[in-house]
Motif scaffolding. Structure first.
Motif, short mmCIF file in Angstrom:
data_model
loop_
_atom_site.label_atom_id
_atom_site.label_comp_id
_atom_site.label_asym_id
_atom_site.label_seq_id
_atom_site.Cartn_x
_atom_site.Cartn_y
_atom_site.Cartn_z
N ASP A 194 -34.63 24.91 43.20
CA ASP A 194 -33.45 24.10 42.91
C ASP A 194 -32.23 24.78 43.50
OD1 ASP A 194 -35.07 22.40 41.50
OD2 ASP A 194 -34.69 23.38 39.58
N GLU A 195 -31.35 23.98 44.03
CA GLU A 195 -30.14 24.55 44.62
C GLU A 195 -29.12 24.93 43.56
OE1 GLU A 195 -29.46 25.30 47.77
OE2 GLU A 195 -31.50 24.74 48.33
N ALA A 196 -29.26 24.38 42.39
CA ALA A 196 -28.28 24.66 41.35
C ALA A 196 -28.63 25.96 40.63
CB ALA A 196 -28.26 23.52 40.34
N GLY A 197 -27.64 26.53 40.05
CA GLY A 197 -27.86 27.72 39.24
C GLY A 197 -27.35 28.97 39.91
N PRO A 198 -26.73 29.82 39.13
CA PRO A 198 -26.24 31.10 39.66
C PRO A 198 -27.40 32.00 40.09
CG PRO A 198 -25.35 30.64 37.47
CD PRO A 198 -26.38 29.61 37.74
N VAL A 199 -27.11 32.92 41.01
CA VAL A 199 -28.13 33.81 41.56
C VAL A 199 -27.90 35.22 41.04
CG1 VAL A 199 -29.11 34.76 43.66
CG2 VAL A 199 -28.33 32.40 43.63
N ILE A 200 -28.98 35.84 40.59
CA ILE A 200 -28.96 37.24 40.17
C ILE A 200 -29.77 38.01 41.20
CG2 ILE A 200 -29.66 38.87 38.39
CD1 ILE A 200 -29.32 36.51 36.40
N LEU A 201 -29.18 39.06 41.76
CA LEU A 201 -29.84 39.84 42.79
C LEU A 201 -30.45 41.09 42.17
CD1 LEU A 201 -26.97 39.67 45.43
CD2 LEU A 201 -28.95 38.18 45.27
N VAL A 202 -31.65 41.44 42.63
CA VAL A 202 -32.32 42.66 42.18
C VAL A 202 -32.73 43.45 43.42
CG1 VAL A 202 -34.21 43.61 40.83
CG2 VAL A 202 -33.20 41.42 40.16
N GLY A 203 -32.20 44.65 43.53
CA GLY A 203 -32.48 45.48 44.70
C GLY A 203 -33.78 46.25 44.57
N THR A 204 -34.13 46.96 45.63
CA THR A 204 -35.37 47.73 45.66
C THR A 204 -35.41 48.77 44.54
OG1 THR A 204 -35.42 47.46 48.04
CG2 THR A 204 -36.80 49.18 47.13
N ASP A 205 -34.25 49.37 44.27
CA ASP A 205 -34.18 50.41 43.24
C ASP A 205 -33.88 49.85 41.85
OD1 ASP A 205 -31.69 49.57 43.85
OD2 ASP A 205 -30.82 51.55 44.19
N GLY A 206 -33.92 48.53 41.68
CA GLY A 206 -33.70 47.93 40.38
C GLY A 206 -32.26 47.60 40.08
N ARG A 207 -31.35 47.84 41.01
CA ARG A 207 -29.96 47.49 40.79
C ARG A 207 -29.83 45.99 40.62
NH1 ARG A 207 -26.66 49.55 45.68
NH2 ARG A 207 -28.60 49.01 46.71
N ILE A 208 -28.84 45.60 39.85
CA ILE A 208 -28.59 44.18 39.60
C ILE A 208 -27.21 43.82 40.13
CG2 ILE A 208 -28.51 42.36 37.86
CD1 ILE A 208 -29.85 44.31 35.93
N ALA A 209 -27.10 42.64 40.70
CA ALA A 209 -25.80 42.10 41.10
C ALA A 209 -25.71 40.67 40.62
CB ALA A 209 -25.62 42.16 42.61
N PHE A 210 -24.56 40.35 40.08
CA PHE A 210 -24.31 38.99 39.61
C PHE A 210 -22.91 38.59 40.02
CE2 PHE A 210 -22.93 35.99 36.24
CZ PHE A 210 -23.82 34.98 36.54
N ASP A 211 -22.81 37.43 40.60
CA ASP A 211 -21.52 36.89 41.03
C ASP A 211 -20.84 37.81 42.05
OD1 ASP A 211 -19.70 34.84 41.06
OD2 ASP A 211 -18.54 35.60 39.36
N GLY A 212 -21.65 38.43 42.92
CA GLY A 212 -21.13 39.26 43.99
C GLY A 212 -20.78 40.68 43.59
N LYS A 213 -21.03 41.05 42.33
CA LYS A 213 -20.68 42.39 41.86
C LYS A 213 -21.91 43.09 41.32
CE LYS A 213 -16.27 40.56 40.38
NZ LYS A 213 -15.62 40.00 39.21
N THR A 214 -22.02 44.38 41.58
CA THR A 214 -23.10 45.17 41.03
C THR A 214 -22.80 45.46 39.56
OG1 THR A 214 -23.49 46.17 43.19
CG2 THR A 214 -24.42 47.29 41.29
N VAL A 215 -23.77 45.18 38.70
CA VAL A 215 -23.59 45.39 37.27
C VAL A 215 -24.82 46.10 36.70
CG1 VAL A 215 -22.11 43.38 36.93
CG2 VAL A 215 -24.56 43.11 36.76
N ASP A 216 -24.66 46.68 35.52
CA ASP A 216 -25.81 47.26 34.82
C ASP A 216 -26.32 46.21 33.83
OD1 ASP A 216 -23.78 47.28 33.02
OD2 ASP A 216 -23.87 49.40 32.55
N ASP A 217 -27.31 46.57 33.03
CA ASP A 217 -27.89 45.60 32.09
C ASP A 217 -26.84 45.06 31.11
OD1 ASP A 217 -30.19 46.13 33.40
OD2 ASP A 217 -31.28 46.94 31.68
N ALA A 218 -26.03 45.96 30.56
CA ALA A 218 -25.00 45.52 29.61
C ALA A 218 -23.97 44.62 30.30
CB ALA A 218 -24.31 46.73 28.99
N GLY A 219 -23.64 44.95 31.54
CA GLY A 219 -22.69 44.13 32.30
C GLY A 219 -23.25 42.75 32.60
N LEU A 220 -24.55 42.71 32.91
CA LEU A 220 -25.18 41.40 33.16
C LEU A 220 -25.20 40.56 31.89
CD1 LEU A 220 -26.70 39.45 35.02
CD2 LEU A 220 -28.81 40.62 34.36
N LYS A 221 -25.55 41.22 30.79
CA LYS A 221 -25.59 40.50 29.51
C LYS A 221 -24.21 39.93 29.17
CE LYS A 221 -27.59 41.12 24.94
NZ LYS A 221 -28.24 42.06 24.03
#
Length: 136
Positions: free
Chosen positions: A58-85
């Motif tokens: 589906d084209e709708a819905g925000p994208v959460i990125l997960v890097g090779t080392d487990g890093r997370i990015a949401f809305d163009g910014k790198t965040v940790d688990d608490a930041g994502l929550k």
């Protein structure tokens, strides 16, 4: 013999000679603005895994990125688990319950499951994991 002087129909002003060039440049600029596609770059490099699935996500819905080392990015910014929550609160309260996860093929599966559980705890109901179609 051909004269190098401008004829009666041609302008003697240098501005008259450069005007067609400016028109062409503006037409090309408009063409590339309409035909071009600008997209934001990801905060880190991701190579999604290859899949034999032919289902289009589906084209709708925000994208959460997960890097090779487990890093997370949401809305163009790198965040940790608490930041994502914390970042998920506003879209979920606004009624967005469908998210897409674009994970690197080398990301640990355990980390991906942790992120999906975090999404479920935040109220996300549907998650699409984005993949690259297998080349034929």
């Amino acid at each position: 013999m051909r004269s190098l002087r401008p004829g009666p129909g041609r302008g003697t002003n240098d501005d008259d000679r450069i005007l067609p060039l400016i028109n062409v440049v503006f037409l090309l600029l408009i063409f590339f603005m309409l035909a071009g596609h600008l997209a934001a770059t990801d905060p880190f490099h991701i190579e999604p895994p290859v899949s034999a699935s032919e289902t289009e996500p589906d084209e709708a819905g925000p994208v959460i990125l997960v890097g090779t080392d487990g890093r997370i990015a949401f809305d163009g910014k790198t965040v940790d688990d608490a930041g994502l929550k914390a970042a998920l609160i506003a879209p979920v309260e606004a009624g967005v319950t469908h998210f897409r996860v674009k994970a690197d093929g080398g990301a640990p599966a355990v980390r991906l499951v942790e992120i999906m559980e975090l999404l479920r705890a935040a109220g996300v109901r549907k998650v699409n994991v984005l993949t690259v179609p297998k080349a034929l």
